[in-house]
Scaffold this active site. Structure first.
Site, PDB file in Angstrom:
ATOM      1  N   ASP A   1      21.687 -72.104  89.756  1.00 45.51           N
ATOM      2  CA  ASP A   1      22.227 -70.481  89.272  1.00 45.51           C
ATOM      3  C   ASP A   1      21.665 -69.742  88.937  1.00 45.51           C
ATOM      4  O   ASP A   1      20.188 -69.632  88.836  1.00 45.51           O
ATOM      5  CB  ASP A   1      23.020 -71.240  88.386  1.00 45.51           C
TER       6      ASP A   1
ATOM      7  N   GLU B   1      19.930 -64.927  92.254  1.00 46.01           N
ATOM      8  CA  GLU B   1      19.567 -63.794  92.792  1.00 46.01           C
ATOM      9  C   GLU B   1      18.563 -63.327  93.074  1.00 46.01           C
ATOM     10  O   GLU B   1      18.307 -62.711  94.292  1.00 46.01           O
ATOM     11  CB  GLU B   1      21.205 -62.558  93.413  1.00 46.01           C
TER      12      GLU B   1
ATOM     13  N   ASP C   1      31.066 -66.439  91.084  1.00 51.80           N
ATOM     14  CA  ASP C   1      32.586 -66.317  90.745  1.00 51.80           C
ATOM     15  C   ASP C   1      33.432 -66.108  91.128  1.00 51.80           C
ATOM     16  O   ASP C   1      34.291 -64.598  90.907  1.00 51.80           O
ATOM     17  CB  ASP C   1      31.536 -65.734  89.444  1.00 51.80           C
TER      18      ASP C   1
HETATM   19  C1  GLC Z   1      27.546 -68.028  86.806  1.00 49.11           C
HETATM   20  C2  GLC Z   1      28.053 -68.886  87.374  1.00 49.11           C
HETATM   21  C3  GLC Z   1      28.862 -70.326  86.398  1.00 49.11           C
HETATM   22  C4  GLC Z   1      28.289 -70.059  85.724  1.00 49.11           C
HETATM   23  C5  GLC Z   1      27.865 -69.395  84.601  1.00 49.11           C
HETATM   24  C6  GLC Z   1      27.620 -69.832  83.409  1.00 49.11           C
HETATM   25  O1  GLC Z   1      28.476 -67.034  86.167  1.00 49.11           O
HETATM   26  O2  GLC Z   1      28.057 -68.629  89.130  1.00 49.11           O
HETATM   27  O3  GLC Z   1      29.374 -71.005  88.042  1.00 49.11           O
HETATM   28  O4  GLC Z   1      29.317 -71.186  84.962  1.00 49.11           O
HETATM   29  O5  GLC Z   1      26.657 -68.345  85.106  1.00 49.11           O
HETATM   30  O6  GLC Z   1      26.281 -70.300  83.578  1.00 49.11           O
END
Ligand code: GLC
Length: 720
Positions: free
Chosen positions: A316, A319, A429
């Site tokens: 995650d 980007e 998200d």
């Molecule tokens: C980002 C991710 C989401 C995750 C959050 C906390 O917003 O896209 O899926 O739950 O971070 O890690």
């Protein structure tokens, strides 16, 4: 400009000296004929490509983006963005998928292999003009010819290489939330799935499992004996899937940080110092995933968790997302100081609020750090779109070192074309909005066209609060998506399938059970698409060329035999469906019941109650069903069921393999070819079992054009 023939019907035009992205796996050879087909080039300061669109031209592709399957009328920007509010005006989301296809009097595909910013204006400024602006003139441009959109896509999928294949258990239902914070909360989730008898294969660990958001650490307080806990949860039937973030916390004695600094593994600023930005743990450095030594180093770190029994991850914030940098923060704070005694007017007030709004993911910051690519320092802005890609590649390359023949689950938030060989993606998200079910439906085929087969959205919506109805309707669509995961954000209403009333839970249970029962078909279709450079989700026009099918955006073909027409509007009791031919409608409330009905070609309104899932089986096609189980590994497929809609003859190749290794690449898999032919008033069934799959019996429900059902049961003999 240099021109290459990549394969039959695909030419590459090279401008300047592009940075290698490794998006393409076929090199091709240089040729003399240098004429650029279809597009004209206009370059002053920017590099601009233009195409005059004809009136009826449609434009497909661009993967993860807003708007329709047909992108005409929109303007899009390739620049991986951590933007959690996916409203229709947004020009970029988390992925950069620079492949598009013009379909009309002339049909062709275009892929722009350039890892920095690109703007695709598809008739936004001028309704008939396609204008692609690339902020550099070092790039590879591919032009793909083909006789149909399907052929163009398939050729493109050939040059970018075969899709990642996850373990079969990753096709089961998965439950996530930010966060199940500790052992107790995770166990509560596991126990609830057991108690309510809802199938589920995995439970996710979001950022709170870590010690202070430090990658590859585990909070001792919340998970005192992680390895035993992973085993314990697995014994209950669930795999735990931890998150890994891109930023590495700056903290003395934290080994990942220390090693990174020591070996100069982090991206650097203008002065050559490790670049600092802030994300969850506060200040972090970003590993330079574009450097292969860094990929190797980071990839091997996953072993710290695989050694504890972990078999899947999600990457995650790659980007990479930046909350703020010292530069931005300092400027914003100085502005506050300055504004303290001011009479803030229309200009100064917005300037002040913007200074904070623009703290995150700011262009100035992306332009202020550098990568070391084979000894050359390259500004991040020029390669922004391949950062997350290379993080996920690092993980995949790491898994190969850790256990080369084992399939791990891995998917990413940011991506670029080519990353699909290393892992899947989820669509980030979204919100618990009805509009986002529709967006999810439209995005899936576009992602498939760009190679991303293993994907899905946060079912039920990430931000905002879902009600039971929304979760049900969304789950009824997600049951078709390879990645089938319910996820929601911190602070939102709980949205596990058992979090609402009993009636809703019962419906969700049946919906998830249908997914498991359909898994033989879903897996077979996924694997065939992955192995044969094809898509799993397709818009109707891939198969039907009537005037309506060309424009349908809310029904999808799922594999070869099915059409999905999900309900995505609140309080709807049915929906309009366009049927390009007669189809067999199976309204599923419980997959053991066969309420089958032939629906005529044409515009139809289909009643669909909240507890009904409409499956449309195409003419002369069939689907394969097993029985549900509470996890993929428990699925028993010795006896399978076929529902076929036969006018004259239907054939299906049912693919299967061990689901855990890559042995299928060595030809170790099974295919059962099922052929049903209508002969007089009966059916002749031929079954050809190739490979070692044990199926002992196939039960058939064969439906003819008048809706008559013929039941048959056939014993299957082992392949010799
Ligand atoms: C980002 C991710 C989401 C995750 C959050 C906390 O917003 O896209 O899926 O739950 O971070 O890690």
């Amino acid at each position: 400009m240099r021109v290459y023939e990549v394969m039959d019907g695909i030419k590459k035009y090279r401008f300047g000296i592009p940075i290698s992205t490794d998006a393409i796996v076929l090199e091709g050879h240089e040729i003399d004929n240098g004429n650029l087909k279809y597009l004209t080039i206009e370059s002053d300061t920017d590099f601009k490509l233009k195409y005059r669109m004809n009136e009826g031209d449609q434009v497909f592709g661009l993967g993860e983006n807003q708007k329709g399957i047909n992108k005409r009328g929109g303007v899009f920007e390739a620049y991986c963005s951590d933007d959690p509010i996916h409203t229709p005006d947004k020009r970029s989301l988390y992925g950069a998928h620079n492949f598009l296809m013009i379909h009309g009097i002339q049909s062709f595909g275009v892929f722009i292999d350039y890892p920095g910013r690109i703007i695709f204006d598809i008739g936004f400024n001028n309704k008939n003009e396609l204008e692609i602006t690339i902020d550099d003139n070092n790039l590879d441009l591919y032009i793909i010819d083909g006789n149909s959109v399907r052929e163009i896509v398939s050729k493109f999928l050939k040059i970018i290489g075969k899709s990642y294949v996850p373990p079969k258990w990753a096709f089961g239902f998965q439950q996530c939330r930010w966060s199940y914070r500790d052992e107790q909360e995770v166990e509560e989730v596991a126990d609830s799935f057991i108690k309510y008898d809802i199938p589920c294969d995995s439970i996710y660990l979001d950022i709170d499992y870590m010690d202070d958001f430090k990658d590859f650490t585990i909070s001792e307080e919340r998970f005192p004996d992680f390895k035993s806990f992973v085993r314990k949860v697995k014994e209950k039937g669930f795999r735990l899937i931890p998150i890994i973030d891109a930023g590495v916390k700056i903290e003395r004695d934290y080994d990942i940080y220390e090693e990174g600094v020591r070996n100069q593994y982090f991206c650097v600023d203008e002065d050559g110092n490790s670049f600092t930005a802030a994300v969850w743990p506060g200040r972090v450095h970003f590993p330079d995933f574009l450097n292969k030594d860094v990929r190797k180093w980071f990839g091997e770190k996953y072993k710290l968790l695989t050694d504890c029994g972990i078999e899947g991850f999600w990457n995650d914030m790659n980007e990479p997302a930046i909350f703020y940098t010292e530069r931005g923060l300092k400027e914003a704070i100085e502005l506050v100081e300055k504004s303290k005694n001011e009479n803030l007017n229309i200009y100064s007030f917005f300037k002040l609020t913007d200074a904070f709004k623009e703290l995150s993911n700011n262009d100035k910051d992306y332009k202020s750090f550098y990568h070391n690519i084979d000894g050359k320092f390259v500004n991040h802005d020029k390669v922004h779109n391949i950062y997350g890609y290379n993080m996920t590649r690092a993980a995949a390359e790491g898994f190969e070192q850790i256990e080369s023949n084992k399939r791990f689950l891995i998917f990413s938030r940011a991506s670029y074309i080519g990353m699909h060989r290393y892992g899947g993606i989820w669509t980030g998200d979204n919100y618990s909005w009805w509009e986002h079910i529709l967006l999810n439906i439209k995005m899936m085929p576009s992602l498939n066209m760009c190679g991303f087969l293993y994907s899905g959205a946060d079912t039920g919506g990430f931000s905002g609060d879902a009600n039971a109805q929304l979760l049900i309707r969304w789950t009824q669509f997600s049951l078709f998506t390879p990645l089938f995961r319910n996820h929601s954000a911190m602070g939102t209403r709980k949205q596990e399938p058992y979090a609402f009333d009993i009636e809703s839970m019962d419906i969700l249970r049946e919906t998830i059970r249908l997914r498991y029962a359909l898994l033989p078909y879903i897996y077979s279709e996924y694997m065939k698409a992955a192995r044969k450079h094809d898509v799993y989700f397709a818009p109707l026009l891939f198969e039907y060329d009537d005037k309506y099918s060309k424009h349908v955006e809310n029904q999808l073909l799922v594999g070869d035999s099915l059409m999905a027409a999900p309900v995505y509007e609140e309080n709807a009791v049915g929906r309009h469906v366009w049927l390009p031919e007669e189809m067999l409608l199976w309204k599923v409330t419980n997959y053991n019941e066969r309420n089958l009905e032939v629906i005529d070609r044409g515009h139809q309104f289909i009643d669909i109650d909240i507890n009904e899932i409409p499956l449309f089986i195409r003419k002369n096609k069939m689907i394969i069903l097993g029985k549900h189980a509470n996890s993929v590994e428990e699925l028993e497929t010795l006896e399978i069921n076929v529902i076929a809609f036969v006018d004259s003859r239907a054939a299906y190749t049912y693919y299967d393999d061990d689901g855990i290794t890559y042995d299928f690449n060595q030809g170790i898999y099974s295919e059962i070819v099922i052929d049903i032919e209508k002969v007089d008033r009966d059916y002749e069934i031929n079954i050809h079992n190739k490979g070692n799959k044990q199926v002992e019996r196939i039960n058939f429900d064969i439906v003819d054009m008048s809706g008559n059902i013929t039941k048959k049961s056939v014993k299957v003999y082992r392949a010799k």
